[in-house]
Write an enzyme that holds these catalytic residues in place. Structure first.
Site, short mmCIF file in Angstrom:
data_model
loop_
_atom_site.label_atom_id
_atom_site.label_comp_id
_atom_site.label_asym_id
_atom_site.label_seq_id
_atom_site.Cartn_x
_atom_site.Cartn_y
_atom_site.Cartn_z
N CYS A 1 66.61 50.45 44.41
CA CYS A 1 67.54 50.44 43.07
C CYS A 1 67.22 51.59 42.44
CB CYS A 1 67.59 49.25 42.23
SG CYS A 1 65.93 49.33 41.17
N SER B 1 36.02 36.93 27.20
CA SER B 1 35.26 37.63 25.99
C SER B 1 36.36 37.00 24.75
CB SER B 1 35.08 39.11 26.00
OG SER B 1 36.40 39.72 26.24
N ASP C 1 25.69 30.11 33.05
CA ASP C 1 26.61 30.49 34.11
C ASP C 1 27.54 29.50 34.69
OD1 ASP C 1 26.78 32.54 36.52
OD2 ASP C 1 26.56 30.85 37.56
N ILE D 1 44.26 38.39 37.18
CA ILE D 1 45.09 39.00 38.25
C ILE D 1 44.82 38.74 39.45
CG2 ILE D 1 46.20 40.51 36.17
CD1 ILE D 1 44.65 42.84 37.57
N PHE E 1 35.51 42.97 32.92
CA PHE E 1 35.96 44.29 32.39
C PHE E 1 34.95 44.93 31.62
CE2 PHE E 1 39.44 46.36 30.08
CZ PHE E 1 40.13 46.98 31.20
N ASN F 1 30.58 30.12 28.57
CA ASN F 1 30.25 31.85 28.45
C ASN F 1 28.86 32.03 28.60
OD1 ASN F 1 30.36 34.79 28.05
ND2 ASN F 1 32.45 34.48 27.81
N ALA G 1 37.97 36.99 33.08
CA ALA G 1 37.18 37.56 34.25
C ALA G 1 36.11 36.93 34.59
CB ALA G 1 37.16 38.98 33.96
N HIS H 1 48.35 37.68 32.50
CA HIS H 1 48.66 39.15 32.66
C HIS H 1 49.28 39.59 34.01
CE1 HIS H 1 45.29 39.62 29.29
NE2 HIS H 1 46.45 39.27 28.92
P1 NAD Z 1 36.03 40.23 29.91
O1 NAD Z 1 35.57 40.98 30.99
O2 NAD Z 1 36.48 40.71 28.68
O3 NAD Z 1 35.26 39.04 29.63
C1 NAD Z 1 34.53 38.37 30.76
C2 NAD Z 1 33.57 37.45 30.12
O4 NAD Z 1 33.16 36.46 31.01
C3 NAD Z 1 32.44 38.03 29.38
O5 NAD Z 1 32.55 37.53 27.87
C4 NAD Z 1 31.29 37.82 29.98
O6 NAD Z 1 30.28 37.48 29.17
C5 NAD Z 1 31.52 36.35 30.43
N1 NAD Z 1 30.84 36.32 32.05
C6 NAD Z 1 31.25 37.02 33.14
N2 NAD Z 1 30.63 36.45 34.28
C7 NAD Z 1 30.16 35.31 33.76
C8 NAD Z 1 29.44 34.27 34.41
N3 NAD Z 1 29.15 34.34 35.78
N4 NAD Z 1 29.05 33.02 33.65
C9 NAD Z 1 29.30 32.85 32.26
N5 NAD Z 1 30.16 33.92 31.62
C10 NAD Z 1 30.35 35.11 32.40
O7 NAD Z 1 37.49 39.34 30.41
P2 NAD Z 1 38.64 38.93 29.83
O8 NAD Z 1 38.40 38.30 28.37
O9 NAD Z 1 39.51 37.92 30.87
O10 NAD Z 1 39.61 40.28 29.55
C11 NAD Z 1 39.51 41.23 30.72
C12 NAD Z 1 40.98 41.64 30.90
O11 NAD Z 1 40.94 42.30 32.04
C13 NAD Z 1 41.92 40.30 31.30
O12 NAD Z 1 43.00 40.50 30.40
C14 NAD Z 1 42.58 40.70 32.40
O13 NAD Z 1 43.57 41.09 32.70
C15 NAD Z 1 41.88 41.94 33.04
N6 NAD Z 1 40.82 41.57 34.13
C16 NAD Z 1 40.98 40.73 35.34
C17 NAD Z 1 39.97 40.37 36.36
C18 NAD Z 1 40.50 39.62 37.27
O14 NAD Z 1 41.67 39.27 37.71
N7 NAD Z 1 39.43 38.88 37.79
C19 NAD Z 1 39.08 41.28 36.16
C20 NAD Z 1 38.75 42.16 35.22
C21 NAD Z 1 39.58 42.29 34.25
ZN ZN Z 2 64.62 47.65 42.14
#
Ligand code: NAD
Ligand code: ZN
Length: 256
Positions: A161, A200, A241, A108, A40, A224, A29, A126
């Site tokens: 269906c 994360s 960033d 997603i 998240f 990260n 994310a 996902h």
């Molecule tokens: P997470 O939210 O658990 O972690 C995001 C990570 O990114 C964190 O460690 C944070 O420190 C880091 N981060 C955020 N912005 C940043 C930036 N600008 N620069 C550097 N680091 C940054 O996300 P995850 O591990 O992907 O898991 C979350 C779950 O929720 C996923 O499985 C996903 O399916 C879903 N989700 C998806 C989205 C999306 O599609 N954009 C958004 C939120 C959650």
């Molecule tokens: Zn169907």
């Protein structure tokens, strides 16, 4: 090695890419936060106000299905109009230049595809929240149609269906998609450089891929702004960033 200086991060990433024949990115994310889509786990995340409904509850009750759709549309209003950011564009450039063979994503939001990368090179672990599918026959259904009917009568949509229609994402408690898992495993074990970006790295089985790549002999880079549980096994941790770190790679995959 932990690098928190931006110029040094650019140099380190350019150097390791120059030595790689097949890089794979694994995104979470964090790559989409600069596009306005909350991650998240941040304390003020909109996901906290509209948490996903576990799969089991979705299956068990019509009320839970209605609530799932209500939260889905509320979250969609946050995603509306999101465009690929600097990170997505840099990865698209690396793929176009042949330096990167695949993007494995936990996201997603469909932004890797929107950045111009062909779908065959993207593995969505996902699923994809930009459309819906029938849980029984897998037929695709468009969100705009579902939303229109939901807004006139808040009933959970069903397929011709008779199956339940759900956003084409993998919910908590739903089993992982087998073909995406296989493609992700293949890319992970084939690459010589694995770059985990904005995850994360706590959600399994997805977070197992960076460790598997490393064990298989690939170099592991983690990008990260915060610590992750896999920092200790990474060859290089780029702390900062994502957009700032990847921005120069939008223009060229080899920085000299
Ligand atoms: P997470 O939210 O658990 O972690 C995001 C990570 O990114 C964190 O460690 C944070 O420190 C880091 N981060 C955020 N912005 C940043 C930036 N600008 N620069 C550097 N680091 C940054 O996300 P995850 O591990 O992907 O898991 C979350 C779950 O929720 C996923 O499985 C996903 O399916 C879903 N989700 C998806 C989205 C999306 O599609 N954009 C958004 C939120 C959650
Ligand atoms: Zn169907």
């Amino acid at each position: 090695m932990i690098v928190d200086d931006l110029d040094k991060a650019h140099e380190a990433l350019a150097r390791i890419l120059a030595h790689s024949n097949d890089a794979v990115a694994f995104t979470g994310a964090g790559i989409s936060t600069e596009c306005g889509i909350p991650d998240f786990r941040s304390p003020d995340s909109a996901w906290k106000r509209h948490p996903p409904v576990p799969f089991e509850q979705f299956l068990q009750s019509a009320d839970a299905r209605v609530e799932t759709w209500r939260r889905k549309f509320a979250m969609d209003d946050h995603y509306a109009g999101a465009k690929p950011g600097r990170g997505h564009r840099a990865l698209a450039r690396l793929v176009a230049d042949g330096a990167m063979s695949a993007i494995i994503t936990q996201n997603i939001d469909g932004l890797h595809e929107a950045s111009g990368i062909e779908p065959e090179r993207i593995v969505e672990l996902h699923g994809n929240g930009t459309y819906a599918a029938c849980l029984d026959c897998s037929a695709r259904h468009e969100l705009s149609d579902i939303r229109k009917s939901f807004e006139s009568a808040p009933l959970a949509p069903e397929c011709e269906c008779g199956g339940f229609i759900k956003s084409a994402t993998i919910s908590f408690g739903q089993s992982m998609p087998q073909s995406a898992m296989r493609r992700a495993r293949d890319a992970t074990l084939r690459c010589d450089l694995f770059i985990a970006i904005g995850s994360s790295l706590v959600v399994y089985p997805a977070a197992g891929f960076p460790a598997a790549a490393k064990e298989n002999g690939a170099a592991l880079v983690i990008i990260n702004r915060e610590q992750t549980p896999l920092d200790q096994i990474a060859d290089i941790v780029l702390r900062g960033d994502i957009g700032d770190i990847l921005a120069p790679f939008e223009r060229a995959n080899r920085l000299n």
